[in-house]
Enzyme design. Structure first.
Site, PDB file in Angstrom:
ATOM      1  N   SER A 126       0.826  -1.208   0.000  1.00 44.79           N
ATOM      2  CA  SER A 126       0.000   0.000   0.000  1.00 44.79           C
ATOM      3  C   SER A 126       0.860   1.258   0.000  1.00 44.79           C
ATOM      4  O   SER A 126       1.963   1.264   0.559  1.00 44.79           O
ATOM      5  CB  SER A 126      -0.888  -0.013   1.254  1.00 44.79           C
ATOM      6  OG  SER A 126      -1.521   1.228   1.437  1.00 44.79           O
ATOM      7  N   TYR A 151      -1.884  -1.037  10.895  1.00 41.04           N
ATOM      8  CA  TYR A 151      -2.179  -1.594   9.557  1.00 41.04           C
ATOM      9  C   TYR A 151      -1.043  -1.247   8.600  1.00 41.04           C
ATOM     10  O   TYR A 151      -0.461  -2.129   7.962  1.00 41.04           O
ATOM     11  CB  TYR A 151      -3.506  -1.059   9.011  1.00 41.04           C
ATOM     12  CG  TYR A 151      -3.605  -1.209   7.513  1.00 41.04           C
ATOM     13  CD1 TYR A 151      -3.373  -0.124   6.663  1.00 41.04           C
ATOM     14  CD2 TYR A 151      -3.857  -2.448   6.939  1.00 41.04           C
ATOM     15  CE1 TYR A 151      -3.406  -0.270   5.290  1.00 41.04           C
ATOM     16  CE2 TYR A 151      -3.899  -2.599   5.571  1.00 41.04           C
ATOM     17  CZ  TYR A 151      -3.669  -1.505   4.748  1.00 41.04           C
ATOM     18  OH  TYR A 151      -3.693  -1.659   3.378  1.00 41.04           O
ATOM     19  N   LYS A 155       2.152  -3.590   6.570  1.00 38.02           N
ATOM     20  CA  LYS A 155       2.544  -3.589   5.148  1.00 38.02           C
ATOM     21  C   LYS A 155       4.054  -3.346   5.028  1.00 38.02           C
ATOM     22  O   LYS A 155       4.747  -3.981   4.243  1.00 38.02           O
ATOM     23  CB  LYS A 155       1.767  -2.517   4.371  1.00 38.02           C
ATOM     24  CG  LYS A 155       0.290  -2.810   4.234  1.00 38.02           C
ATOM     25  CD  LYS A 155       0.047  -4.136   3.511  1.00 38.02           C
ATOM     26  CE  LYS A 155      -1.421  -4.473   3.410  1.00 38.02           C
ATOM     27  NZ  LYS A 155      -1.652  -5.827   2.835  1.00 38.02           N
TER      28      LYS A 155
HETATM   29  C1  WQD Z   1      -9.603   9.151   1.425  1.00 39.00           C
HETATM   30  C2  WQD Z   1      -9.844  10.630   1.672  1.00 39.00           C
HETATM   31  C3  WQD Z   1     -10.153  11.197   3.980  1.00 39.00           C
HETATM   32  C4  WQD Z   1     -13.950   9.092   4.498  1.00 39.00           C
HETATM   33  C5  WQD Z   1      -6.876   4.105   3.385  1.00 39.00           C
HETATM   34  C6  WQD Z   1      -5.687   3.261   3.752  1.00 39.00           C
HETATM   35  C7  WQD Z   1      -5.099   2.649   2.502  1.00 39.00           C
HETATM   36  C8  WQD Z   1      -6.179   1.857   1.835  1.00 39.00           C
HETATM   37  C9  WQD Z   1      -7.302   2.817   1.423  1.00 39.00           C
HETATM   38  C10 WQD Z   1      -6.524  -0.410   2.537  1.00 39.00           C
HETATM   39  C11 WQD Z   1      -9.097  11.147   2.900  1.00 39.00           C
HETATM   40  C12 WQD Z   1     -11.420  11.494   3.174  1.00 39.00           C
HETATM   41  C13 WQD Z   1     -12.788   9.596   3.956  1.00 39.00           C
HETATM   42  C14 WQD Z   1     -14.975   9.979   4.896  1.00 39.00           C
HETATM   43  C15 WQD Z   1     -13.642  11.834   4.176  1.00 39.00           C
HETATM   44  N1  WQD Z   1      -6.696   0.874   2.713  1.00 39.00           N
HETATM   45  N2  WQD Z   1     -12.645  10.943   3.797  1.00 39.00           N
HETATM   46  N3  WQD Z   1     -14.777  11.327   4.720  1.00 39.00           N
HETATM   47  O1  WQD Z   1      -7.219   6.994   4.209  1.00 39.00           O
HETATM   48  O2  WQD Z   1      -6.454   7.553   1.838  1.00 39.00           O
HETATM   49  O3  WQD Z   1      -6.438   5.183   2.602  1.00 39.00           O
HETATM   50  O4  WQD Z   1      -7.823   3.369   2.650  1.00 39.00           O
HETATM   51  O5  WQD Z   1      -5.896  -0.994   1.709  1.00 39.00           O
HETATM   52  O6  WQD Z   1      -4.041   1.811   2.858  1.00 39.00           O
HETATM   53  O7  WQD Z   1      -4.707   4.083   4.350  1.00 39.00           O
HETATM   54  O8  WQD Z   1      -8.602   6.298   2.202  1.00 39.00           O
HETATM   55  O9  WQD Z   1     -10.985   6.465   1.622  1.00 39.00           O
HETATM   56  O10 WQD Z   1     -10.323   6.489   4.076  1.00 39.00           O
HETATM   57  O11 WQD Z   1      -9.832   8.480   2.673  1.00 39.00           O
HETATM   58  O12 WQD Z   1     -13.481  13.063   4.017  1.00 39.00           O
HETATM   59  O13 WQD Z   1     -16.068   9.577   5.404  1.00 39.00           O
HETATM   60  O14 WQD Z   1     -11.231  10.831   1.942  1.00 39.00           O
HETATM   61  O15 WQD Z   1      -9.930  12.245   4.914  1.00 39.00           O
HETATM   62  O16 WQD Z   1      -8.690  12.475   2.630  1.00 39.00           O
HETATM   63  P1  WQD Z   1      -7.143   6.619   2.778  1.00 39.00           P
HETATM   64  P2  WQD Z   1     -10.015   6.878   2.673  1.00 39.00           P
END
Ligand code: WQD
Length: 340
Positions: A126, A151, A155
Site C-alpha cells: 500500500s 495496519y 505492510k
Molecule cells: C480518502 C480521503 C479522507 C472518508 C486508506 C488506507 C489505505 C487503503 C485505502 C486499505 C481522505 C477522506 C474519507 C470519509 C472523508 N486501505 N474521507 N470522509 O485513508 O487515503 O487510505 O484506505 O488498503 O491503505 O490508508 O482512504 O478512503 O479512508 O480516505 O473526508 O467519510 O477521503 O480524509 O482524505 P485513505 P479513505
C-alpha cells in the site's frame, strides 16, 4: 494451464483479480476465511467468467492447515496474497489482531513457498508505507516513513519479510504492489466493494449516503494546503488494479523481473481532492450529495498520488479507467446491492 493461489480471493480486490486471472487462462484456487467476504462471490465470479474457481475455506493463521494446503497443491505456479485485515482505524484499536493476522499468515505462506522449485509471489502492499511523502508524485524510491497505524506497519514489515526471504531464497521471486486508493466495481455489476458496517473509506461512504443508508457524508477537513482545502489521493479503478496483478505475475512467470524482489506503485498518477471526488460522483450519478465539512481525521496525509513511470515502463501496465469511470461503477454497484 498455470495454477495460481489467490489468498483473500473473495474480497474486493481479490475477486476482481480472480476474474482477470481467469480471463487470461489461469486456473485459480482461492483461499479465504470468509471473515470479510462471503462464499456467494464464487457464483458471481462464475457468472462473469463461466469458470468456477476452486475454493478452500481456510484460516491462514493455522500453520498446519497452510502446510496441508501446499502439500496438496505442489503444482502452484504462483501466489497472489491479499488475505489481511485492512481497516486503519480498527488496527489502532486492535494492534495484536493485525500483527497476528497480517504477519503470521505471510510467514506461513512464505515458508511453504521456500519448499517449491520455483515460487512467484505477488504481495498486496500500500502507498501507506510512504506516509506523507516529501516529494509528489511519489516514486518507489521515496523513503519509507514511520507508519501512522499498525495496519500500515504490517505492510512495511511485510515488505521487509519478503525482501529478507527473497535475499536468501534463490527460487523465490516476489513483487510488492503498492496500491493507492482502489475504487469502483466490475462492469458486470456482479462484484464490487462490500464494506462491513460503517464504511471507513470515502467512496463507499459517498454511495451509501447517496442511496440513503447514511445520513450525510462528513468531509474530514477543508483547511489543508491544497487547491480546495481537502486532501488529495490517487483513486484507481479496481479493475485496472486487478490487471496490474496479472501482469506482475506474468512478469515473474516469464522471468522478466530484474531482481527477485521488486516494488511498483499502482495508481493513475493523478491526484484528486475529496471535493473533486464528490463532484465526479454528482456528475456521474446526476444526484446532489449531502455532505458537510467537519474536523480533520487524525492520521490523514495531505496528499498522496503515484509517479507511475516505473509501472508504465518496466511492468508495462498503465491505468486505463478514470475517476469518473470509478464513481459511475461504484454507484451502479451500490444500486445493484441495495436492490436485492
Ligand atoms: C480518502 C480521503 C479522507 C472518508 C486508506 C488506507 C489505505 C487503503 C485505502 C486499505 C481522505 C477522506 C474519507 C470519509 C472523508 N486501505 N474521507 N470522509 O485513508 O487515503 O487510505 O484506505 O488498503 O491503505 O490508508 O482512504 O478512503 O479512508 O480516505 O473526508 O467519510 O477521503 O480524509 O482524505 P485513505 P479513505
Amino acid at each position: 494451464m498455470a495454477k495460481i493461489l489467490v489468498t483473500g480471493g473473495l474480497g474486493f480486490i481479490g475477486s476482481h483479480t480472480v476474474v482477470e486471472l481467469q480471463n487470461k487462462g489461469f486456473e485459480v484456487v482461492i483461499i479465504d476465511d470468509l471473515s470479510n467476504s462471503s462464499e456467494d462471490i464464487l457464483d458471481r465470479i462464475d457468472a462473469i467468467t463461466g469458470i468456477m474457481p476452486i475454493f478452500e475455506k481456510l484460516d491462514l493463521k493455522d500453520k498446519t492447515k497452510v502446510q496441508g494446503f501446499f502439500k496438496a497443491h505442489q503444482d502452484l505456479q504462483g501466489v497472489i496474497h491479499f488475505a489481511a485485515s485492512k481497516a486503519v482505524g480498527e488496527s489502532v484499536e486492535k494492534p495484536l489482531l493485525y500483527y497476528e493476522n497480517n504477519i503470521n499468515t505471510l510467514v506461513y505462506v512464505l515458508q511453504e513457498l521456500q519448499q517449491l522449485k520455483t515460487a512467484n509471489f505477488i504481495f498486496s502492499s500500500s502507498c501507506t508505507v510512504y506516509g506523507q511523502a516529501d516529494e509528489l508524485p511519489i516514486t518507489e524510491n521515496a523513503p519509507i516513513k514511520k507508519a501512522e497505524s499498525p495496519y500500515g506497519n504490517t505492510k512495511q514489515i511485510g515488505e521487509e519479510i519478503i525482501q529478507d526471504t527473497c535475499y536468501i531464497t534463490e527460487n523465490l521471486n516476489a513483487i510488492a504492489l503498492r496500491y493507492f486508493n482502489p475504487i469502483g466495481a466490475h462492469e458486470s455489476v456482479k462484484i464490487g466493494e462490500l464494506p462491513l458496517g460503517v464504511p471507513q473509506n470515502l467512496v463507499p461512504f459517498i454511495t451509501q449516503t447517496a442511496i440513503g443508508i447514511r445520513e450525510q457524508l462528513s468531509v474530514f477537513g477543508d483547511d489543508y494546503p491544497t487547491s480546495d482545502g481537502t486532501c488529495i489521493r490517487d483513486y484507481i479503478h479496481v479493475v485496472d488494479l486487478a490487471k496490474a496483478h496479472v501482469i506482475a505475475l506474468q512478469r515473474l512467470i516469464e522471468g522478466k523481473n530484474t531482481s527477485n524482489y521488486e516494488t511498483f506503485n499502482v495508481g493513475t498518477g493523478t491526484g484528486s481532492t475529496v471535493l473533486e471526488v464528490i463532484k465526479s460522483f454528482e456528475k456521474m450519478s446526476g444526484q446532489k450529495l449531502n455532505y458537510k465539512i467537519t474536523d480533520r481525521r487524525a492520521g490523514d496525509v495531505i496528499s498522496a498520488y503515484a509517479n507511475t513511470s516505473k509501472a508504465n515502463n518496466e511492468l508495462g501496465w498503465k491505468a486505463e479507467l478514470t475517476l469518473d469511470d470509478g464513481m459511475a461503477s461504484a454507484w451502479k454497484w451500490e444500486q445493484e446491492v441495495r436492490s436485492k
